[in-house]
Write a protein that holds these residues in place. Structure first.
Motif, PDB file in Angstrom:
ATOM      1  N   LEU A 236     -11.475 -15.776  26.030  1.00  0.00           N
ATOM      2  CA  LEU A 236     -12.762 -16.337  25.656  1.00  0.00           C
ATOM      3  C   LEU A 236     -13.851 -15.610  26.443  1.00  0.00           C
ATOM      4  O   LEU A 236     -13.599 -15.156  27.567  1.00  0.00           O
ATOM      5  N   PRO A 237     -15.045 -15.481  25.882  1.00  0.00           N
ATOM      6  CA  PRO A 237     -16.115 -14.749  26.566  1.00  0.00           C
ATOM      7  C   PRO A 237     -16.390 -15.285  27.969  1.00  0.00           C
ATOM      8  O   PRO A 237     -16.567 -16.497  28.151  1.00  0.00           O
ATOM      9  N   GLU A 238     -16.393 -14.383  28.932  1.00  0.00           N
ATOM     10  CA  GLU A 238     -16.739 -14.682  30.332  1.00  0.00           C
ATOM     11  C   GLU A 238     -15.846 -15.745  30.981  1.00  0.00           C
ATOM     12  O   GLU A 238     -16.246 -16.375  31.947  1.00  0.00           O
ATOM     13  N   GLU A 239     -14.616 -15.933  30.456  1.00  0.00           N
ATOM     14  CA  GLU A 239     -13.654 -16.861  31.053  1.00  0.00           C
ATOM     15  C   GLU A 239     -12.426 -16.056  31.479  1.00  0.00           C
ATOM     16  O   GLU A 239     -11.572 -15.747  30.648  1.00  0.00           O
ATOM     17  N   PRO A 240     -12.341 -15.702  32.777  1.00  0.00           N
ATOM     18  CA  PRO A 240     -11.248 -14.843  33.238  1.00  0.00           C
ATOM     19  C   PRO A 240      -9.885 -15.519  33.129  1.00  0.00           C
ATOM     20  O   PRO A 240      -9.759 -16.738  33.216  1.00  0.00           O
ATOM     21  N   VAL A 241      -8.881 -14.685  32.913  1.00  0.00           N
ATOM     22  CA  VAL A 241      -7.482 -15.120  32.896  1.00  0.00           C
ATOM     23  C   VAL A 241      -6.751 -14.290  33.944  1.00  0.00           C
ATOM     24  O   VAL A 241      -6.933 -13.068  34.005  1.00  0.00           O
TER      25      VAL A 241
ATOM     26  N   LYS B  19     -19.518 -14.333  20.802  1.00  0.00           N
ATOM     27  CA  LYS B  19     -20.124 -13.829  22.036  1.00  0.00           C
ATOM     28  C   LYS B  19     -20.203 -14.922  23.101  1.00  0.00           C
ATOM     29  O   LYS B  19     -20.688 -14.687  24.198  1.00  0.00           O
ATOM     30  N   GLY B  20     -19.737 -16.130  22.764  1.00  0.00           N
ATOM     31  CA  GLY B  20     -19.631 -17.187  23.757  1.00  0.00           C
ATOM     32  C   GLY B  20     -20.665 -18.288  23.690  1.00  0.00           C
ATOM     33  O   GLY B  20     -20.602 -19.235  24.456  1.00  0.00           O
ATOM     34  N   LYS B  21     -21.599 -18.219  22.750  1.00  0.00           N
ATOM     35  CA  LYS B  21     -22.605 -19.274  22.640  1.00  0.00           C
ATOM     36  C   LYS B  21     -21.946 -20.519  22.042  1.00  0.00           C
ATOM     37  O   LYS B  21     -21.392 -20.477  20.946  1.00  0.00           O
ATOM     38  N   ILE B  22     -22.042 -21.634  22.769  1.00  0.00           N
ATOM     39  CA  ILE B  22     -21.458 -22.889  22.313  1.00  0.00           C
ATOM     40  C   ILE B  22     -22.333 -23.481  21.203  1.00  0.00           C
ATOM     41  O   ILE B  22     -23.518 -23.725  21.399  1.00  0.00           O
ATOM     42  N   LEU B  23     -21.722 -23.701  20.034  1.00  0.00           N
ATOM     43  CA  LEU B  23     -22.432 -24.271  18.890  1.00  0.00           C
ATOM     44  C   LEU B  23     -22.182 -25.768  18.770  1.00  0.00           C
ATOM     45  O   LEU B  23     -22.999 -26.503  18.229  1.00  0.00           O
ATOM     46  N   PHE B  24     -21.017 -26.196  19.262  1.00  0.00           N
ATOM     47  CA  PHE B  24     -20.636 -27.609  19.206  1.00  0.00           C
ATOM     48  C   PHE B  24     -19.610 -27.846  20.312  1.00  0.00           C
ATOM     49  O   PHE B  24     -18.743 -27.007  20.541  1.00  0.00           O
ATOM     50  N   GLU B  25     -19.728 -28.996  20.982  1.00  0.00           N
ATOM     51  CA  GLU B  25     -18.722 -29.365  21.974  1.00  0.00           C
ATOM     52  C   GLU B  25     -18.604 -30.876  22.041  1.00  0.00           C
ATOM     53  O   GLU B  25     -19.603 -31.587  21.984  1.00  0.00           O
ATOM     54  N   GLN B  26     -17.374 -31.324  22.133  1.00  0.00           N
ATOM     55  CA  GLN B  26     -17.110 -32.739  22.365  1.00  0.00           C
ATOM     56  C   GLN B  26     -15.932 -32.845  23.321  1.00  0.00           C
ATOM     57  O   GLN B  26     -14.903 -32.196  23.125  1.00  0.00           O
ATOM     58  N   VAL B  27     -16.111 -33.669  24.358  1.00  0.00           N
ATOM     59  CA  VAL B  27     -15.053 -33.927  25.332  1.00  0.00           C
ATOM     60  C   VAL B  27     -14.764 -35.419  25.281  1.00  0.00           C
ATOM     61  O   VAL B  27     -15.688 -36.236  25.303  1.00  0.00           O
ATOM     62  N   LYS B  28     -13.488 -35.757  25.190  1.00  0.00           N
ATOM     63  CA  LYS B  28     -13.138 -37.175  25.150  1.00  0.00           C
ATOM     64  C   LYS B  28     -11.824 -37.432  25.865  1.00  0.00           C
ATOM     65  O   LYS B  28     -10.937 -36.567  25.870  1.00  0.00           O
ATOM     66  N   ASN B  29     -11.727 -38.607  26.480  1.00  0.00           N
ATOM     67  CA  ASN B  29     -10.487 -39.042  27.106  1.00  0.00           C
ATOM     68  C   ASN B  29      -9.569 -39.580  26.021  1.00  0.00           C
ATOM     69  O   ASN B  29     -10.021 -40.336  25.142  1.00  0.00           O
TER      70      ASN B  29
ATOM     71  N   ASP C 253      -1.347  -9.623  40.958  1.00  0.00           N
ATOM     72  CA  ASP C 253      -2.083 -10.604  40.179  1.00  0.00           C
ATOM     73  C   ASP C 253      -3.198  -9.838  39.485  1.00  0.00           C
ATOM     74  O   ASP C 253      -4.012  -9.169  40.124  1.00  0.00           O
ATOM     75  N   VAL C 254      -3.212  -9.926  38.161  1.00  0.00           N
ATOM     76  CA  VAL C 254      -4.155  -9.166  37.352  1.00  0.00           C
ATOM     77  C   VAL C 254      -5.129 -10.148  36.704  1.00  0.00           C
ATOM     78  O   VAL C 254      -4.715 -11.060  35.985  1.00  0.00           O
ATOM     79  N   THR C 255      -6.416  -9.970  36.973  1.00  0.00           N
ATOM     80  CA  THR C 255      -7.448 -10.807  36.370  1.00  0.00           C
ATOM     81  C   THR C 255      -8.143  -9.988  35.285  1.00  0.00           C
ATOM     82  O   THR C 255      -8.586  -8.865  35.537  1.00  0.00           O
ATOM     83  N   ILE C 256      -8.205 -10.587  34.083  1.00  0.00           N
ATOM     84  CA  ILE C 256      -8.766  -9.921  32.918  1.00  0.00           C
ATOM     85  C   ILE C 256      -9.981 -10.723  32.464  1.00  0.00           C
ATOM     86  O   ILE C 256      -9.927 -11.946  32.368  1.00  0.00           O
ATOM     87  N   LEU C 257     -11.077 -10.021  32.169  1.00  0.00           N
ATOM     88  CA  LEU C 257     -12.328 -10.666  31.763  1.00  0.00           C
ATOM     89  C   LEU C 257     -12.934  -9.867  30.621  1.00  0.00           C
ATOM     90  O   LEU C 257     -12.941  -8.636  30.651  1.00  0.00           O
ATOM     91  N   SER C 258     -13.448 -10.580  29.618  1.00  0.00           N
ATOM     92  CA  SER C 258     -14.098  -9.918  28.492  1.00  0.00           C
ATOM     93  C   SER C 258     -15.498 -10.477  28.304  1.00  0.00           C
ATOM     94  O   SER C 258     -15.743 -11.659  28.552  1.00  0.00           O
ATOM     95  N   ASP C 259     -16.401  -9.632  27.838  1.00  0.00           N
ATOM     96  CA  ASP C 259     -17.766 -10.066  27.586  1.00  0.00           C
ATOM     97  C   ASP C 259     -17.891 -10.862  26.290  1.00  0.00           C
ATOM     98  O   ASP C 259     -18.815 -11.644  26.118  1.00  0.00           O
ATOM     99  N   VAL C 260     -16.940 -10.682  25.365  1.00  0.00           N
ATOM    100  CA  VAL C 260     -16.923 -11.374  24.079  1.00  0.00           C
ATOM    101  C   VAL C 260     -15.500 -11.857  23.811  1.00  0.00           C
ATOM    102  O   VAL C 260     -14.579 -11.539  24.566  1.00  0.00           O
ATOM    103  N   PHE C 261     -15.305 -12.594  22.730  1.00  0.00           N
ATOM    104  CA  PHE C 261     -13.964 -13.044  22.381  1.00  0.00           C
ATOM    105  C   PHE C 261     -13.081 -11.826  22.124  1.00  0.00           C
ATOM    106  O   PHE C 261     -13.441 -10.938  21.360  1.00  0.00           O
TER     107      PHE C 261
END
Length: 187
Positions: free
Chosen positions: A159-164, A44-54, A128-136
């Protein structure tokens, strides 16, 4: 899916020996720099873990760029309730390469029912078609009648709430396009 497998940069998450590893493969002849973003989220889109690195990708190599015990990234959730999203952002041109990974077989993943919204706007030789979903939403497939239409991308995950946004080349007018456009996903 096959189109993405032939990219010159691939991001490949996999669980090996109870450890989530992310390999980044570069077929380029020069090293490149960028940012690796590893997210583990529930469906449903809740982030449980995230790491960003260069990171720096050496030329013509496959290298483990991330490693963490699976229990640490699950954050108490069951393996069939989450998805791993790994993205590499190349410095400079903004190109993004991503991949999704599941700890269990697809038949065991507890996919929620997706509410997929679509917006189409005229653009050049089509829409141009934009698609959005509430969940994965797994394996989103778009289609319209006929064989003289081209989709810039298809069979992709949302991905939840991330339009393509994709481009559809077609000679249909807006009314007919909206009427014919069909969307399906695994769930």
């Amino acid at each position: 899916f096959a189109k993405k497998a032939f990219n010159d940069i691939l991001v490949s998450p996999i669980a090996e020996n109870d450890t989530l590893k992310v390999y980044v493969v570069s077929d380029r002849l020069k090293s490149i720099k960028g940012k690796l973003d590893i997210r583990v989220m529930d469906l449903k889109g809740k982030i449980l873990f995230e790491q960003v690195k260069n990171i720096t990708l050496p030329a013509n190599t496959s290298k483990i760029q991330f490693s963490e015990p699976v229990t640490n990234v699950l954050n108490g959730r069951n393996a069939n309730e989450v998805v791993v999203n790994a993205r590499f952002y190349e410095n400079g041109d903004g190109e993004v390469v991503s991949n999704n990974y599941f700890f269990t077989r697809f038949k065991d993943v507890d996919f929620p029912k997706a509410d997929i919204q679509v917006t189409a706007v005229p653009s050049g030789d089509g829409f141009d078609v934009t698609i959005l979903s509430d969940v994965f939403a797994r394996g989103v497939f778009l289609s319209i009648d006929g064989i003289d239409n081209f989709f810039s991308d298809n069979y992709f995950d949302l991905l939840p709430e991330e339009p393509v946004t994709i481009h559809v080349t077609t000679s249909l007018d807006k009314k007919e396009f909206d009427k014919q456009l069909k969307i399906q996903s695994v769930q």
